[in-house]
Design an enzyme around this catalytic site. Structure first.
Site, PDB file in Angstrom:
ATOM      1  N   ALA A  12      -5.459  34.160  25.638  1.00 55.67           N
ATOM      2  CA  ALA A  12      -6.470  34.722  24.514  1.00 55.67           C
ATOM      3  C   ALA A  12      -6.946  36.122  24.905  1.00 55.67           C
ATOM      4  O   ALA A  12      -7.290  36.916  23.918  1.00 55.67           O
ATOM      5  CB  ALA A  12      -7.594  33.966  24.284  1.00 55.67           C
ATOM      6  N   GLY A  35      -9.874  37.715  23.131  1.00 56.78           N
ATOM      7  CA  GLY A  35      -9.968  36.859  21.810  1.00 56.78           C
ATOM      8  C   GLY A  35      -9.572  37.881  20.532  1.00 56.78           C
ATOM      9  O   GLY A  35      -9.912  36.908  19.572  1.00 56.78           O
ATOM     10  N   GLY A  36      -8.996  38.793  20.643  1.00 57.11           N
ATOM     11  CA  GLY A  36      -8.505  39.667  19.362  1.00 57.11           C
ATOM     12  C   GLY A  36      -7.846  38.400  18.387  1.00 57.11           C
ATOM     13  O   GLY A  36      -8.348  38.346  17.123  1.00 57.11           O
ATOM     14  N   LYS A  37      -6.897  37.758  18.746  1.00 56.21           N
ATOM     15  CA  LYS A  37      -5.963  36.849  17.883  1.00 56.21           C
ATOM     16  C   LYS A  37      -6.861  35.504  17.346  1.00 56.21           C
ATOM     17  O   LYS A  37      -6.924  35.117  16.476  1.00 56.21           O
ATOM     18  CB  LYS A  37      -4.707  36.611  18.304  1.00 56.21           C
ATOM     19  CG  LYS A  37      -4.074  37.590  19.119  1.00 56.21           C
ATOM     20  CD  LYS A  37      -3.132  38.444  18.281  1.00 56.21           C
ATOM     21  CE  LYS A  37      -2.227  39.511  18.887  1.00 56.21           C
ATOM     22  NZ  LYS A  37      -2.679  40.236  19.977  1.00 56.21           N
ATOM     23  N   ASP A  65      -7.250  31.539  29.117  1.00 56.03           N
ATOM     24  CA  ASP A  65      -6.715  32.809  29.849  1.00 56.03           C
ATOM     25  C   ASP A  65      -7.113  32.390  31.042  1.00 56.03           C
ATOM     26  O   ASP A  65      -7.812  31.820  31.706  1.00 56.03           O
ATOM     27  CB  ASP A  65      -7.462  34.023  29.547  1.00 56.03           C
ATOM     28  CG  ASP A  65      -6.485  35.324  29.666  1.00 56.03           C
ATOM     29  OD1 ASP A  65      -5.858  35.767  28.799  1.00 56.03           O
ATOM     30  OD2 ASP A  65      -6.512  35.712  30.709  1.00 56.03           O
ATOM     31  N   ASP A 112      -6.476  28.250  36.130  1.00 52.16           N
ATOM     32  CA  ASP A 112      -6.100  28.761  37.217  1.00 52.16           C
ATOM     33  C   ASP A 112      -4.563  29.196  37.152  1.00 52.16           C
ATOM     34  O   ASP A 112      -3.761  28.137  36.784  1.00 52.16           O
ATOM     35  CB  ASP A 112      -6.365  27.756  38.257  1.00 52.16           C
ATOM     36  CG  ASP A 112      -7.637  27.442  38.560  1.00 52.16           C
ATOM     37  OD1 ASP A 112      -8.586  28.414  38.428  1.00 52.16           O
ATOM     38  OD2 ASP A 112      -8.031  26.356  39.073  1.00 52.16           O
ATOM     39  N   ASP A 140       0.585  34.759  23.356  1.00 50.99           N
ATOM     40  CA  ASP A 140       0.828  36.220  23.088  1.00 50.99           C
ATOM     41  C   ASP A 140       0.693  36.648  24.447  1.00 50.99           C
ATOM     42  O   ASP A 140      -0.300  37.042  25.198  1.00 50.99           O
ATOM     43  CB  ASP A 140      -0.789  36.543  22.470  1.00 50.99           C
ATOM     44  CG  ASP A 140      -0.705  37.993  22.171  1.00 50.99           C
ATOM     45  OD1 ASP A 140       0.274  38.697  22.045  1.00 50.99           O
ATOM     46  OD2 ASP A 140      -2.036  38.652  22.082  1.00 50.99           O
ATOM     47  N   CYS A 175       3.660  42.395  22.517  1.00 53.79           N
ATOM     48  CA  CYS A 175       3.573  43.980  21.905  1.00 53.79           C
ATOM     49  C   CYS A 175       4.431  44.722  22.674  1.00 53.79           C
ATOM     50  O   CYS A 175       4.191  45.817  23.677  1.00 53.79           O
ATOM     51  CB  CYS A 175       2.179  44.558  21.885  1.00 53.79           C
ATOM     52  SG  CYS A 175       1.485  44.649  23.789  1.00 53.79           S
TER      53      CYS A 175
HETATM   54  C1  LIG Z   1      -1.070  40.485  25.865  1.00 51.64           C
HETATM   55  S1  LIG Z   1      -2.629  39.851  26.392  1.00 51.64           S
HETATM   56  C2  LIG Z   1      -3.456  38.927  25.462  1.00 51.64           C
HETATM   57  C3  LIG Z   1      -4.082  39.651  24.421  1.00 51.64           C
HETATM   58  C4  LIG Z   1      -5.131  38.770  23.337  1.00 51.64           C
HETATM   59  N1  LIG Z   1      -4.397  37.691  22.727  1.00 51.64           N
HETATM   60  C5  LIG Z   1      -5.743  39.482  22.209  1.00 51.64           C
HETATM   61  O1  LIG Z   1      -5.105  39.368  20.980  1.00 51.64           O
HETATM   62  O2  LIG Z   1      -6.468  40.337  22.478  1.00 51.64           O
HETATM   63  C6  LIG Z   1      -1.914  38.780  27.715  1.00 51.64           C
HETATM   64  C7  LIG Z   1      -2.949  37.753  28.394  1.00 51.64           C
HETATM   65  O3  LIG Z   1      -2.221  36.813  29.066  1.00 51.64           O
HETATM   66  C8  LIG Z   1      -3.298  36.534  30.059  1.00 51.64           C
HETATM   67  N2  LIG Z   1      -2.372  35.605  31.183  1.00 51.64           N
HETATM   68  C9  LIG Z   1      -1.695  36.061  32.328  1.00 51.64           C
HETATM   69  N3  LIG Z   1      -1.300  35.197  32.870  1.00 51.64           N
HETATM   70  C10 LIG Z   1      -1.602  34.140  32.149  1.00 51.64           C
HETATM   71  C11 LIG Z   1      -1.577  32.328  32.391  1.00 51.64           C
HETATM   72  N4  LIG Z   1      -0.799  32.158  33.453  1.00 51.64           N
HETATM   73  N5  LIG Z   1      -2.109  31.615  31.595  1.00 51.64           N
HETATM   74  C12 LIG Z   1      -3.037  32.095  30.551  1.00 51.64           C
HETATM   75  N6  LIG Z   1      -2.949  33.495  30.234  1.00 51.64           N
HETATM   76  C13 LIG Z   1      -2.562  34.452  31.245  1.00 51.64           C
HETATM   77  C14 LIG Z   1      -3.602  37.797  30.626  1.00 51.64           C
HETATM   78  O4  LIG Z   1      -4.878  37.507  31.564  1.00 51.64           O
HETATM   79  C15 LIG Z   1      -4.030  38.777  29.487  1.00 51.64           C
HETATM   80  O5  LIG Z   1      -5.314  38.471  28.887  1.00 51.64           O
END
Ligand SMILES: C[S@@+](CC[C@H](N)C(=O)[O-])C[C@H]1O[C@@H](n2cnc3c(N)ncnc32)[C@H](O)[C@@H]1O
Length: 391
Positions: A211, A214-216, A233, A259, A280, A333
């Site tokens: 998340a 949290g944009g989505k 996240d 974690d 995402d 993206c």
């Molecule tokens: C593309 S960004 C998400 C953007 C968000 N969904 C938005 O709309 O603003 C990817 C996210 O995945 C998180 N991430 C990385 N490894 C992860 C994991 N093992 N489990 C959950 N989230 C993870 C990163 O911290 C990052 O915030």
């Protein structure tokens, strides 16, 4: 500042941007702001001019330049009046040497060309660097797009997202009443469409596995205020941005910090429960180069390999959370094949009980998903796929 001193400032900033790309440090925008914090003598015109020089030099160079001087010398190949400012004057740079001249312009780093989705042909490349418009998502739980079109001068509806309005790139929204009252969020139309692909509706249960800030999740909550949404996240700082944003929007979103490595155990209570799981995933960000053109200098083959492995792992964490008949929505993206269509075909190879669904009525078909690109769709570049768990 004299015109030559502006060029010298741009060179110094570019040196920092290059170092930051290597060390995975702050983005160019933040470096420009930090540079001027300690240089009060620079007026607003100076800052704007230096910023333009910095981003001009970044945009024209797909490969990471060896130095700020080399990057600016490259820009002067296209803008000859700049070359004359390398004049060795008091605060200006010394003359360009023969070695520094003639760095060719490029959009895509050479090694990445073979990684692009086949839909991103060379005629699509220039649009990857054109300045993005400013898209807002209207919080349709509290207002209408019609009301927001009236509230913002120069606003037009986004062509695809039913929740979006588009403003000229340099519009200011942070201090507008509509923003402060949670009626709009800044969100690229492509990003809005990823939430749209989740088909949010009241009463369903959604996990937003990655998340971030949290944009989505916020878009999902606005479209379906009575859906249950869990935003997860592993990054505490990013996730911490969500509660104040949700409060401003009047949205109810549950939050869970994960974690890395223990995600499946921490989500055991959601196994087979979710109507929709959105992944995402972290990615190269190659779809957002028009905002962060120096992103091209950050990516390396090793980093791309690590991202692809993490994406595959996140799909494996997400899949068991989906209930039979429910859907997994995967998005990046990115305009790179390995992160998008390649990732989904590998998943389907590992899981025979999943069926491909139509993710969006927009964008172009790319393998088992859809690709949105700046050139074709006017959005950031996104790949999105929607898969249904059949049993
Ligand atoms: C593309 S960004 C998400 C953007 C968000 N969904 C938005 O709309 O603003 C990817 C996210 O995945 C998180 N991430 C990385 N490894 C992860 C994991 N093992 N489990 C959950 N989230 C993870 C990163 O911290 C990052 O915030």
């Amino acid at each position: 500042m004299t015109p030559s001193a502006r060029v010298q400032a741009a060179i110094e900033i570019l040196d920092e941007v290059i170092a930051s790309a290597v060390a995975d440090g702050p983005p160019a925008d933040a470096i420009v702001s930090r540079y001027f914090k300690t240089r009060r003598y620079a007026g607003s015109k100076d800052r704007r001019a230096v910023r333009e020089l910095v981003f001009g030099a970044i945009r024209r160079s797909g490969e990471r330049p060896v130095s700020g001087r080399a990057a600016m010398a490259g820009l002067s190949t296209d803008e000859p009046e700049l070359a004359a400012l390398f004049d060795g004057s008091a605060h200006g740079p010394g003359p360009i040497t023969d070695d520094e001249e003639r760095a060719g312009a490029s959009v895509i780093p050479e090694w990445l060309m073979a990684e692009l989705s086949p839909l991103v042909t060379a005629d699509n490349w220039p649009a990857l660097l054109v300045r993005a418009p400013l898209d807002l998502r209207c919080n349709i739980a509290s207002t209408t797009c019609e009301a927001m079109l009236e509230a913002f001068e120069g606003a037009v509806p986004t062509p695809m997202s039913p929740w979006g309005i588009r403003l000229p790139s340099d519009s200011k929204v942070d201090d507008s009443q509509a923003f402060l009252n949670g009626l709009v969020e800044v969100q690229d139309e492509g990003s809005q469409l990823i939430a749209f692909a989740c088909q949010p509706r009241d009463g369903i249960r959604i996990v937003d596995l990655c998340a971030g800030a949290g944009g989505k999740s916020l878009a999902l909550a606005a479209a379906a205020p009575v859906a249950e949404i869990l935003a997860c996240d592993t990054n505490r700082a990013r996730l911490a941005n969500l509660p104040p944003r949700a409060e401003r929007a009047g949205a109810k979103i549950d939050i869970r910090l994960l974690d890395g490595g223990r995600e499946a155990q921490q989500l055991a209570d959601w196994e087979g429960q979710a109507d929709v799981v959105l992944v995402d995933a972290p990615c190269s960000g190659s779809g957002t180069w028009r905002r962060n053109p120096e992103g091209r200098w950050r990516l390396t083959p090793a980093r791309l390999g690590r991202l692809a492995a993490l994406q595959a792992r996140l799909l494996e964490i997400a899949a068991p959370l989906v209930k039979p008949g429910g859907s997994l929505v995967y998005a990046v993206c990115s305009i790179l094949q390995r992160e998008g269509a390649g990732q989904i075909s590998a998943f389907l190879g590992r899981h025979s009980s999943w069926k491909v669904q139509e993710a969006l009525p927009f964008g172009r078909r790319d393998g088992d998903g859809r690709l949105l690109t700046p050139g074709q769709d006017g959005t950031d570049g996104f790949f999105v796929a929607r898969l249904e768990r059949s049993c």
